[in-house]
Design a protein around this motif. Structure first.
Motif, PDB file in Angstrom:
ATOM      1  N   ARG A 132      -7.639   7.323  -3.947  1.00 38.97           N
ATOM      2  CA  ARG A 132      -6.974   6.644  -2.838  1.00 38.97           C
ATOM      3  C   ARG A 132      -5.912   5.679  -3.344  1.00 38.97           C
ATOM      4  O   ARG A 132      -5.966   5.194  -4.475  1.00 38.97           O
ATOM      5  CB  ARG A 132      -7.984   5.912  -1.952  1.00 38.97           C
ATOM      6  CG  ARG A 132      -8.723   4.770  -2.607  1.00 38.97           C
ATOM      7  CD  ARG A 132      -9.623   4.080  -1.600  1.00 38.97           C
ATOM      8  NE  ARG A 132     -10.367   2.991  -2.219  1.00 38.97           N
ATOM      9  CZ  ARG A 132     -10.690   1.859  -1.610  1.00 38.97           C
ATOM     10  NH1 ARG A 132     -10.349   1.658  -0.356  1.00 38.97           N
ATOM     11  NH2 ARG A 132     -11.370   0.926  -2.244  1.00 38.97           N
ATOM     12  N   GLU A 153     -14.148   5.499   2.153  1.00 39.19           N
ATOM     13  CA  GLU A 153     -13.759   4.763   3.359  1.00 39.19           C
ATOM     14  C   GLU A 153     -14.970   4.336   4.172  1.00 39.19           C
ATOM     15  O   GLU A 153     -14.986   3.244   4.763  1.00 39.19           O
ATOM     16  CB  GLU A 153     -12.836   5.644   4.202  1.00 39.19           C
ATOM     17  CG  GLU A 153     -12.240   4.939   5.405  1.00 39.19           C
ATOM     18  CD  GLU A 153     -11.250   5.805   6.156  1.00 39.19           C
ATOM     19  OE1 GLU A 153     -10.772   5.359   7.213  1.00 39.19           O
ATOM     20  OE2 GLU A 153     -10.965   6.928   5.688  1.00 39.19           O
ATOM     21  N   HIS A 203      -3.814   1.665  -6.617  1.00 43.46           N
ATOM     22  CA  HIS A 203      -4.291   3.041  -6.772  1.00 43.46           C
ATOM     23  C   HIS A 203      -5.638   2.987  -7.493  1.00 43.46           C
ATOM     24  O   HIS A 203      -5.773   2.341  -8.530  1.00 43.46           O
ATOM     25  CB  HIS A 203      -3.290   3.865  -7.586  1.00 43.46           C
ATOM     26  CG  HIS A 203      -3.675   5.309  -7.724  1.00 43.46           C
ATOM     27  ND1 HIS A 203      -3.083   6.307  -6.992  1.00 43.46           N
ATOM     28  CD2 HIS A 203      -4.595   5.932  -8.497  1.00 43.46           C
ATOM     29  CE1 HIS A 203      -3.619   7.478  -7.314  1.00 43.46           C
ATOM     30  NE2 HIS A 203      -4.549   7.269  -8.230  1.00 43.46           N
ATOM     31  N   GLY A 232       1.845   3.055   3.365  1.00 43.84           N
ATOM     32  CA  GLY A 232       0.561   3.331   3.974  1.00 43.84           C
ATOM     33  C   GLY A 232      -0.515   3.656   2.969  1.00 43.84           C
ATOM     34  O   GLY A 232      -0.263   3.767   1.769  1.00 43.84           O
ATOM     35  N   GLU A 233      -1.730   3.803   3.489  1.00 48.97           N
ATOM     36  CA  GLU A 233      -2.875   4.174   2.673  1.00 48.97           C
ATOM     37  C   GLU A 233      -3.103   5.677   2.757  1.00 48.97           C
ATOM     38  O   GLU A 233      -2.747   6.319   3.754  1.00 48.97           O
ATOM     39  CB  GLU A 233      -4.135   3.443   3.141  1.00 48.97           C
ATOM     40  CG  GLU A 233      -4.088   1.942   2.945  1.00 48.97           C
ATOM     41  CD  GLU A 233      -5.440   1.296   3.170  1.00 48.97           C
ATOM     42  OE1 GLU A 233      -6.451   1.822   2.656  1.00 48.97           O
ATOM     43  OE2 GLU A 233      -5.481   0.259   3.855  1.00 48.97           O
ATOM     44  N   ASP A 260      -2.724   2.658  -1.800  1.00 47.03           N
ATOM     45  CA  ASP A 260      -2.146   1.856  -0.723  1.00 47.03           C
ATOM     46  C   ASP A 260      -0.755   1.411  -1.182  1.00 47.03           C
ATOM     47  O   ASP A 260      -0.630   0.677  -2.170  1.00 47.03           O
ATOM     48  CB  ASP A 260      -3.028   0.639  -0.418  1.00 47.03           C
ATOM     49  CG  ASP A 260      -2.514  -0.176   0.767  1.00 47.03           C
ATOM     50  OD1 ASP A 260      -1.551   0.266   1.428  1.00 47.03           O
ATOM     51  OD2 ASP A 260      -3.071  -1.262   1.033  1.00 47.03           O
ATOM     52  N   ARG A 271       2.362  10.611  -2.133  1.00 45.79           N
ATOM     53  CA  ARG A 271       2.705  10.133  -0.793  1.00 45.79           C
ATOM     54  C   ARG A 271       3.993  10.779  -0.294  1.00 45.79           C
ATOM     55  O   ARG A 271       4.098  11.153   0.879  1.00 45.79           O
ATOM     56  CB  ARG A 271       2.856   8.610  -0.811  1.00 45.79           C
ATOM     57  CG  ARG A 271       3.192   7.991   0.540  1.00 45.79           C
ATOM     58  CD  ARG A 271       2.052   8.176   1.542  1.00 45.79           C
ATOM     59  NE  ARG A 271       2.281   7.430   2.758  1.00 45.79           N
ATOM     60  CZ  ARG A 271       1.410   7.373   3.771  1.00 45.79           C
ATOM     61  NH1 ARG A 271       0.256   8.013   3.669  1.00 45.79           N
ATOM     62  NH2 ARG A 271       1.683   6.677   4.852  1.00 45.79           N
TER      63      ARG A 271
END
Length: 341
Positions: free
Chosen positions: A225, A75, A204, A271-272, A227, A260
């Motif tokens: 991570r 990030e 992903h 969401g992320e 999204d 998630r």
């Protein structure tokens, strides 16, 4: 199981082993038959991450040859990456010589880019956090100018970037291709849509599948991570409410959706985020009903995940059938669909 050594010219002709856990039935099909195995109202969820040219050849400041394979962008703009010694994809990862031990602050010269070692991470001195000297458009231009696809020694020749993209790829997040979607050509996707199968996507950041470092390989997959857009969550809830089935294309989609949902108290929300979810025997999926994936060897970590969808004896029987029929493994190999009628 033998490895596929090159991408098929017509990937939809690849074999598809359909495993139905509720009946114990196993059938030999083709990927082009997938529309016959799904039904109107089902939802196919794909990972639309494009695959990075994540292999960067270069040298240390002292002149030692190295290869840096990107794992993931963080990030704050830094990257996690794995350092290799001399050699390239033609040599098995486990046979590659160890790289020089990098120190924090060391500079790695990688074609048109330079990376600085920010931190050496556990569990291996080869796992690094690095920062590139370029940012923004200059960084992306440098990556695509100097980088090559990550690939392994079982392949018969050097890959080009287009070999490792799905037809629906979008943001460049993946270190290696979300390979379960590679056989899904536009012809297959259009036939699925014609039959009333719905589509949704998420992104992903699929990581590396192997490094040759035993300690590091044992820790794969690392946290990744994702999204998940609101439209995908809405489509999924509508599908479940109408009695349709949610079919994930690839284990990365499963990790994103199920990870998630766990983070959200059992209900999927958009969401992320980052997931470190590892699934296996005893894990009960809350979101996904079925899985389209590659043909995995019983010794791989992916095989453990499959046990969340089918019992081990059935998976072993399926592996034996695939071996007998000559199914091919790895990213350009054949496929399996774990889905009850």
């Amino acid at each position: 199981m033998n490895a596929a050594r090159w991408p098929r010219e017509h990937p939809e002709t690849g074999r598809l082993l359909h495993i139905a856990p509720s009946t114990g039935r196993i059938s030999d099909r083709r990927v082009e038959h997938l529309p016959e195995l799904l039904r109107e109202g089902d939802l196919l969820v794909v990972n639309d991450a494009a695959t990075l040219p994540g292999s960067l050849q270069g040298r240390t400041e002292e002149g030692a040859p190295i290869e840096l394979r990107l794992l993931a962008r963080e990030e704050q703009g830094t990257w996690t990456a794995v350092l290799f010694g001399a050699g390239d994809w033609r040599m098995r990862t486990e046979d590659r010589p160890a790289p020089p031990s990098p120190k924090e602050g060391a500079r790695l010269l990688l074609g048109s880019l330079t990376a600085r070692v920010v931190e050496v991470l556990p569990p291996s001195p080869r796992l690094l956090r690095v920062a590139f000297d370029a940012q923004g458009a200059a960084l992306w231009a440098g990556l695509y100018r100097s980088g090559r696809p990550v690939q392994y020694s079982y392949l018969s020749g050097p890959l080009e970037l287009w070999h490792i993209q799905t037809v629906y790829s979008a943001r460049p997040w993946a270190a290696e291709a979300p390979s379960a979607g590679l056989p899904l050509t536009w012809a297959v996707l259009l036939e699925l849509r014609r039959r009333g199968v719905r589509f949704a996507s998420l992104t992903h950041a699929a990581g590396l599948s192997s490094t040759g470092d035993a300690a590091l390989d044992a820790a794969l997959p690392r946290p990744e991570r994702f999204d998940i857009p609101a439209s995908t969550v809405e489509a999924l809830h509508a599908t479940r409410a109408a009695g349709g089935r949610v079919v994930a294309v690839g284990t990365t989609v499963v990790r994103a959706l199920e990870g998630r949902a766990l983070q959200s108290g059992g209900t999927l929300t958009p969401g992320e985020g980052v997931t470190d979810l590892l699934m296996g025997p005893g894990f009960v999926p809350r979101v996904v009903n079925g899985l389209l994936t590659g043909v995995h060897d019983p010794t791989t970590s992916h095989y453990m995940l499959l046990q969340a969808f089918a019992p081990l004896p059935l998976l072993r029987e399926a592996s034996q059938i695939a071996e007998k029929l000559g199914y091919l493994g790895h990213e350009f190999g054949d496929s399996s669909l774990i889905l009850s009628p």
